[in-house]
Design a protein around this motif. Structure first.
Motif, PDB file in Angstrom:
ATOM      1  N   GLY A  86       0.958   1.939  19.058  1.00 34.22           N
ATOM      2  CA  GLY A  86       1.197   1.966  17.618  1.00 34.22           C
ATOM      3  C   GLY A  86       0.921   3.332  17.027  1.00 34.22           C
ATOM      4  N   THR A  87       0.858   3.359  15.715  1.00 33.45           N
ATOM      5  CA  THR A  87       0.540   4.610  15.031  1.00 33.45           C
ATOM      6  C   THR A  87      -0.934   4.936  15.237  1.00 33.45           C
ATOM      7  N   PRO A  88      -1.361   6.157  14.928  1.00 34.73           N
ATOM      8  CA  PRO A  88      -2.778   6.499  15.060  1.00 34.73           C
ATOM      9  C   PRO A  88      -3.653   5.513  14.290  1.00 34.73           C
ATOM     10  N   GLN A  89      -4.850   5.260  14.804  1.00 29.88           N
ATOM     11  CA  GLN A  89      -5.740   4.263  14.201  1.00 29.88           C
ATOM     12  C   GLN A  89      -6.039   4.615  12.750  1.00 29.88           C
ATOM     13  N   ILE A  90      -5.688   3.714  11.846  1.00 33.84           N
ATOM     14  CA  ILE A  90      -5.904   3.926  10.422  1.00 33.84           C
ATOM     15  C   ILE A  90      -6.397   2.640   9.786  1.00 33.84           C
ATOM     16  N   ALA A  91      -6.987   2.764   8.597  1.00 35.14           N
ATOM     17  CA  ALA A  91      -7.448   1.596   7.853  1.00 35.14           C
ATOM     18  C   ALA A  91      -6.400   1.206   6.828  1.00 35.14           C
ATOM     19  N   GLU A  92      -6.202  -0.067   6.656  1.00 40.25           N
ATOM     20  CA  GLU A  92      -5.291  -0.547   5.616  1.00 40.25           C
ATOM     21  C   GLU A  92      -5.775  -0.075   4.250  1.00 40.25           C
ATOM     22  N   ALA A  93      -7.084  -0.144   4.053  1.00 37.18           N
ATOM     23  CA  ALA A  93      -7.717   0.354   2.834  1.00 37.18           C
ATOM     24  C   ALA A  93      -9.154   0.699   3.175  1.00 37.18           C
ATOM     25  N   TYR A  94      -9.733   1.571   2.374  1.00 40.19           N
ATOM     26  CA  TYR A  94     -11.115   1.986   2.610  1.00 40.19           C
ATOM     27  C   TYR A  94     -11.884   1.846   1.313  1.00 40.19           C
ATOM     28  N   VAL A  95     -13.046   1.182   1.392  1.00 43.82           N
ATOM     29  CA  VAL A  95     -13.879   0.961   0.219  1.00 43.82           C
ATOM     30  C   VAL A  95     -15.055   1.927   0.259  1.00 43.82           C
ATOM     31  N   SER A  96     -15.146   2.766  -0.754  1.00 41.42           N
ATOM     32  CA  SER A  96     -16.252   3.710  -0.873  1.00 41.42           C
ATOM     33  C   SER A  96     -16.893   3.515  -2.237  1.00 41.42           C
ATOM     34  N   GLY A  97     -18.054   2.884  -2.246  1.00 36.98           N
ATOM     35  CA  GLY A  97     -18.686   2.556  -3.525  1.00 36.98           C
ATOM     36  C   GLY A  97     -17.828   1.581  -4.288  1.00 36.98           C
ATOM     37  N   PHE A  99     -14.785   2.417  -5.394  1.00 36.58           N
ATOM     38  CA  PHE A  99     -13.407   2.880  -5.296  1.00 36.58           C
ATOM     39  C   PHE A  99     -12.751   2.376  -4.014  1.00 36.58           C
ATOM     40  N   ILE A 100     -11.466   2.060  -4.116  1.00 36.57           N
ATOM     41  CA  ILE A 100     -10.669   1.605  -2.971  1.00 36.57           C
ATOM     42  C   ILE A 100      -9.514   2.568  -2.787  1.00 36.57           C
ATOM     43  N   PHE A 101      -9.362   3.042  -1.574  1.00 36.15           N
ATOM     44  CA  PHE A 101      -8.272   3.961  -1.236  1.00 36.15           C
ATOM     45  C   PHE A 101      -7.390   3.283  -0.190  1.00 36.15           C
ATOM     46  N   THR A 102      -6.096   3.203  -0.458  1.00 36.79           N
ATOM     47  CA  THR A 102      -5.199   2.588   0.518  1.00 36.79           C
ATOM     48  C   THR A 102      -4.500   3.658   1.344  1.00 36.79           C
ATOM     49  N   SER A 103      -4.152   3.279   2.555  1.00 41.23           N
ATOM     50  CA  SER A 103      -3.255   4.125   3.341  1.00 41.23           C
ATOM     51  C   SER A 103      -1.854   3.986   2.740  1.00 41.23           C
ATOM     52  N   GLY A 104      -0.924   4.774   3.224  1.00 39.66           N
ATOM     53  CA  GLY A 104       0.445   4.641   2.740  1.00 39.66           C
ATOM     54  C   GLY A 104       0.986   3.259   3.051  1.00 39.66           C
ATOM     55  N   VAL A 105       1.498   2.587   2.045  1.00 40.13           N
ATOM     56  CA  VAL A 105       2.028   1.227   2.203  1.00 40.13           C
ATOM     57  C   VAL A 105       3.552   1.293   2.192  1.00 40.13           C
ATOM     58  N   GLY A 192      14.654   4.888   8.591  1.00 43.56           N
ATOM     59  CA  GLY A 192      15.133   4.023   7.519  1.00 43.56           C
ATOM     60  C   GLY A 192      14.124   3.813   6.402  1.00 43.56           C
ATOM     61  N   GLU A 193      12.949   4.404   6.506  1.00 42.80           N
ATOM     62  CA  GLU A 193      11.934   4.242   5.459  1.00 42.80           C
ATOM     63  C   GLU A 193      12.355   5.038   4.223  1.00 42.80           C
ATOM     64  N   LEU A 194      12.374   4.368   3.072  1.00 49.65           N
ATOM     65  CA  LEU A 194      12.838   5.003   1.843  1.00 49.65           C
ATOM     66  C   LEU A 194      11.725   5.318   0.851  1.00 49.65           C
ATOM     67  N   ALA A 195      10.592   4.651   0.993  1.00 49.67           N
ATOM     68  CA  ALA A 195       9.482   4.897   0.064  1.00 49.67           C
ATOM     69  C   ALA A 195       8.157   4.515   0.715  1.00 49.67           C
ATOM     70  N   GLU A 196       7.114   5.169   0.255  1.00 50.15           N
ATOM     71  CA  GLU A 196       5.755   4.885   0.718  1.00 50.15           C
ATOM     72  C   GLU A 196       4.811   5.131  -0.450  1.00 50.15           C
TER      73      GLU A 196
END
Length: 211
Positions: A86-97, A99-105, A192-196
């Motif tokens: 698969g793609t390099p190991q990444i988190a779907e989202a990361y919670v820091s305090g 704040f929530i940061f998402t990877s590209g969806v 074929g990906e058009l948006a992220e």
């Protein structure tokens, strides 16, 4: 005469003694009252200067819930990405305090493998997955504070994208709309990906002492 003088001295001494005792008692009471008033005055002065600070600290106490520990990666569908194929190991989202940061969806067809090729369906799936990622992290679309989207062929695809975005934000008020930046690019990760889209969200503040 001598006996009378001695008697007068004795009587005079006995009469003066209560007066001196009474005078001593009055002075003592006055001193004690003065000390009490002095202490009360100092306490009132301290209270007048300390109370605003204490009140401010009490009012700020619930707000401290904004600052929490980092919970790390949110477990979700991206667990399937943790493989050599698969793609390099990444988190779907990361919670820091708070704040929530998402990877590209993106609008996945197969998680971390491919995207839906139909434009409208791809964007529909993109926002569906974004909502799921936020829910897994404990927030909602109205909690998004900032977002960045990347677009291929933006001129011909942005209209469909905006339609799906409007449905995603349906139900929230205008004052909840996040800051949003759209960037045009020549290509994205998947064929074929058009948006992220990647977003930063913030957990709602705790306004009570029971949080």
């Amino acid at each position: 005469m001598a006996e009378e003088s001695e008697l007068e001295m004795v009587l005079g001494s006995e009469q003066e003694q209560p007066v001196r005792s009474a005078g001593f008692t009055r002075r003592t009471l006055v001193g004690i009252m003065a000390s009490i008033l002095g202490v009360l005055g100092v306490c009132m002065l301290i209270a007048s200067t300390e109370t605003p600070t204490l009140r401010a600290n009490v009012l700020r106490t619930p707000q401290q819930k904004w600052v929490g520990k980092s919970e790390g990666a949110v477990e979700g569908k991206f667990q399937k990405c943790d493989s050599a194929g698969g793609t390099p190991q990444i988190a779907e989202a990361y919670v820091s305090g708070d704040f929530i940061f998402t990877s590209g969806v993106v609008g996945y067809d197969v998680i971390c493998k491919s995207v839906i090729q139909d434009r409208d369906e791809q964007f529909k799936k993109l926002f569906q997955m974004l909502g799921e990622s936020l829910a897994n992290a404990g927030v909602k679309p109205g909690d998004i504070v900032s977002a960045t989207s990347y677009h291929v062929d933006m001129k011909n695809t942005i209209s469909s994208f905006i339609t799906q975005r409007a449905l995603f934000f349906q139900g929230i008020t205008k004052d909840q709309y996040p800051a949003w930046t759209a960037v045009g690019v020549s290509e994205l990760y998947y064929p074929g990906e058009l948006a992220e889209v990647t977003v930063m969200a913030r957990k709602p503040p705790c306004m009570t002492f029971e949080c």
